[in-house]
Enzyme design. Structure first.
Site, short mmCIF file in Angstrom:
data_model
loop_
_atom_site.label_atom_id
_atom_site.label_comp_id
_atom_site.label_asym_id
_atom_site.label_seq_id
_atom_site.Cartn_x
_atom_site.Cartn_y
_atom_site.Cartn_z
NE ARG A 13 -1.05 2.42 2.92
CZ ARG A 13 -0.57 3.42 3.49
NH1 ARG A 13 -0.36 4.71 2.56
NH2 ARG A 13 -0.23 3.45 4.69
CG ASP A 14 3.09 4.49 2.99
OD1 ASP A 14 3.03 5.29 2.06
OD2 ASP A 14 3.42 4.67 4.15
CG HIS A 208 3.85 4.89 9.26
ND1 HIS A 208 3.06 3.78 8.58
CD2 HIS A 208 4.21 5.94 8.05
CE1 HIS A 208 2.98 3.99 7.15
NE2 HIS A 208 3.66 5.19 7.03
CG HIS A 210 7.79 7.68 5.34
ND1 HIS A 210 7.28 7.26 4.04
CD2 HIS A 210 6.60 7.49 5.80
CE1 HIS A 210 5.91 6.73 3.59
NE2 HIS A 210 5.64 6.95 5.04
CB CYS A 241 3.68 10.39 1.38
SG CYS A 241 1.64 10.96 1.32
CG ASN A 250 6.83 3.20 4.13
OD1 ASN A 250 6.04 3.30 3.06
ND2 ASN A 250 5.96 3.70 5.40
P1 HMG Z 1 -12.99 14.69 -2.55
O1 HMG Z 1 -12.81 15.00 -3.87
O2 HMG Z 1 -12.92 15.54 -1.42
O3 HMG Z 1 -14.10 13.65 -2.46
O4 HMG Z 1 -12.00 13.48 -2.15
P2 HMG Z 1 -15.60 13.96 -2.81
O5 HMG Z 1 -16.41 13.12 -1.87
O6 HMG Z 1 -16.10 15.30 -3.23
O7 HMG Z 1 -15.56 12.76 -4.02
C1 HMG Z 1 -15.07 13.13 -5.27
C2 HMG Z 1 -15.06 11.88 -6.22
O8 HMG Z 1 -14.17 11.01 -5.69
C3 HMG Z 1 -16.31 11.30 -6.55
O9 HMG Z 1 -16.12 10.97 -7.88
C4 HMG Z 1 -16.52 10.39 -5.56
O10 HMG Z 1 -17.43 9.20 -6.19
C5 HMG Z 1 -15.08 9.81 -5.67
P3 HMG Z 1 -16.71 11.58 -9.33
O11 HMG Z 1 -18.13 12.23 -9.17
O12 HMG Z 1 -15.58 13.04 -9.23
O13 HMG Z 1 -16.35 10.64 -10.49
N1 HMG Z 1 -14.92 9.18 -4.25
C6 HMG Z 1 -14.08 7.78 -4.29
N2 HMG Z 1 -13.95 7.09 -5.15
C7 HMG Z 1 -13.23 5.92 -4.83
N3 HMG Z 1 -13.08 5.74 -3.34
C8 HMG Z 1 -13.38 6.55 -2.45
C9 HMG Z 1 -14.25 7.54 -3.01
N4 HMG Z 1 -14.53 8.92 -2.12
C10 HMG Z 1 -15.26 9.72 -2.83
N5 HMG Z 1 -13.13 6.23 -1.23
C11 HMG Z 1 -11.00 11.56 -1.23
C12 HMG Z 1 -11.80 12.67 -0.86
C13 HMG Z 1 -10.71 11.02 0.59
C14 HMG Z 1 -11.77 10.49 -1.79
C15 HMG Z 1 -9.57 11.81 -1.91
O14 HMG Z 1 -9.06 13.04 -1.27
C16 HMG Z 1 -8.58 10.71 -1.98
O15 HMG Z 1 -8.91 9.56 -2.14
N6 HMG Z 1 -7.48 10.86 -1.41
C17 HMG Z 1 -6.48 9.73 -1.38
C18 HMG Z 1 -5.49 9.90 -0.19
C19 HMG Z 1 -4.65 8.79 0.05
O16 HMG Z 1 -4.75 7.77 -0.42
N7 HMG Z 1 -3.17 9.43 0.32
C20 HMG Z 1 -2.43 8.33 0.73
C21 HMG Z 1 -2.54 7.53 1.65
S1 HMG Z 1 -2.05 8.42 3.47
C22 HMG Z 1 -0.49 8.25 3.60
O17 HMG Z 1 0.05 7.44 2.89
C23 HMG Z 1 0.02 8.30 5.00
C24 HMG Z 1 0.19 7.23 5.99
O18 HMG Z 1 1.00 6.20 5.13
C25 HMG Z 1 0.97 7.54 7.33
C26 HMG Z 1 1.99 8.52 7.10
O19 HMG Z 1 3.18 8.12 6.21
O20 HMG Z 1 2.01 9.55 7.50
C27 HMG Z 1 -1.07 6.45 6.27
MG MG Z 2 3.28 6.46 5.12
#
Ligand code: HMG
Ligand code: MG
Length: 298
Positions: A13-14, A208, A210, A241, A250
């Site tokens: 995933r990450d 966690h 990086h 990220c 990571n």
């Molecule tokens: P948004 O644009 O605010 O959402 O995104 P919305 O509710 O306005 O929806 C917009 C569009 O997205 C719509 O589709 C929804 O249907 C669709 P459209 O009408 O444009 O075709 N939608 C979705 N599609 C699939 N799955 C869903 C979903 N929700 C809405 N769940 C949202 C909000 C959260 C969806 C967006 O910002 C997003 O997906 N962000 C991705 C964030 C991400 O994955 N980041 C990386 C992971 S976090 C990380 O790596 C940190 C971590 O490792 C810890 C660390 O290292 O610190 C965990």
């Molecule tokens: Mg991370």
């Protein structure tokens, strides 16, 4: 009897979410199966996020469905990331038994990552937690930017403690503290952990790291000294990220296992097998493993 440390493998995933090469579902399923064969007991398998935001995680429903129906993986926890109710519904449909919700200690980062402030992310979590309860799904909570934010700078340990406590109080069984941009050093990590541990028991905390600035193992050592026994890492040090400029992968799982073996902790992971998995996946991604241990051993 030596103490057990649990590693949460986040490579599929990450790791993969920030690789330039997009891997298909079959290759991602094979990676998870190979990781399970090394003895890893928790493998983060995908993310039910928008494929427009993170194309690398498209097809997570198929990945999860495939690994969940593999009997050889019956004893492995296979959590998936879920940002909102829509993602939770998709995760449930795929048969997922554990999810991870994610927010940050910095509003600026959270906006860039999920288009929501910290408070807004908690509003999104309310229906996710209700569904989790209804379906008997375990929920892990992530706090990003626990040391610093790439947009707004240093983050106060008290802010991290506040967000971690909110996740804990809403029912997360474990809180993973993410140094998203890998900038922290032992003194800062210790101050952050000490602040969190005033409110949340150490048995509920994971670190966690990086490794952008090469400090991850030193920070993990600090965590070990403070009693943390769960660490997130990615095979071959994959990833980063997409919403944190400059974030490298990571910390490599091989490097963490090597450290833990030397300190007399038990992980149940076969290091040689892990090195093989790291080498294979790195070849598929056309890159060198970002692990000192793997580079030394092959
Ligand atoms: P948004 O644009 O605010 O959402 O995104 P919305 O509710 O306005 O929806 C917009 C569009 O997205 C719509 O589709 C929804 O249907 C669709 P459209 O009408 O444009 O075709 N939608 C979705 N599609 C699939 N799955 C869903 C979903 N929700 C809405 N769940 C949202 C909000 C959260 C969806 C967006 O910002 C997003 O997906 N962000 C991705 C964030 C991400 O994955 N980041 C990386 C992971 S976090 C990380 O790596 C940190 C971590 O490792 C810890 C660390 O290292 O610190 C965990
Ligand atoms: Mg991370």
């Amino acid at each position: 009897m030596s103490e057990i440390v649990r590693i949460v493998e986040v490579g599929p995933r990450d790791g993969l979410q920030n690789e330039e090469v997009l891997l298909d579902v079959t290759t991602r399923v094979e990676l998870i199966e190979q990781l399970a064969a090394t003895g890893l007991k928790t493998i983060e398998a995908g993310a039910f996020v928008s494929p427009k935001w993170v194309p690398q995680m498209a097809g997570s429903a198929e990945v999860l469905a495939a690994v969940l129906e593999n009997e050889k993986l019956n004893n492995i926890a296979l959590p998936a990331l879920v940002p909102n109710e829509r993602g939770m519904a998709d995760a449930i449909a795929a048969g997922v038994k554990e999810v991870a919700i994610f927010t940050a200690a910095s509003d600026e980062f959270n906006q860039k990552n999920t288009n929501a402030t910290i408070d807004e992310s908690f509003e999104r979590f309310a229906p996710v937690m209700a569904l989790a309860k209804q379906h008997g799904i375990k929920v892990r909570g992530y706090v990003s930017t626990v040391i610093a934010c790439p947009y707004s700078g240093k983050v106060a340990p008290e802010k991290v403690a506040e967000v971690a406590t909110r996740l804990h109080d809403m029912g997360c069984y474990e809180i993973s503290l993410g140094d998203t941009i890998g900038i922290g050093r032992p003194r800062e990590t210790k101050a952050m952990l000490n602040a969190v541990l005033q409110n949340v028991g150490v048995d509920k905390i994971a670190l966690h790291c990086h490794d952008t600035y090469g400090q991850a193992l030193a920070n993990i050592y600090v965590g070990l000294e403070l009693g943390v026994r769960v660490f997130d890492s990615a095979v071959a040090g994959l990833g980063g990220c997409p919403y944190a400029k400059g974030a490298s992968g990571n910390v490599a799982t091989e490097d963490v296992v090597y450290l833990l073996n030397g300190e007399g902790f038990r992980t149940g992971i076969d290091l040689d097998k892990l090195v093989n998995v790291a080498t294979n996946i790195s070849q598929k991604l056309n890159r060198l493993p970002n692990s000192k241990v793997t580079l030394a051993k092959v």
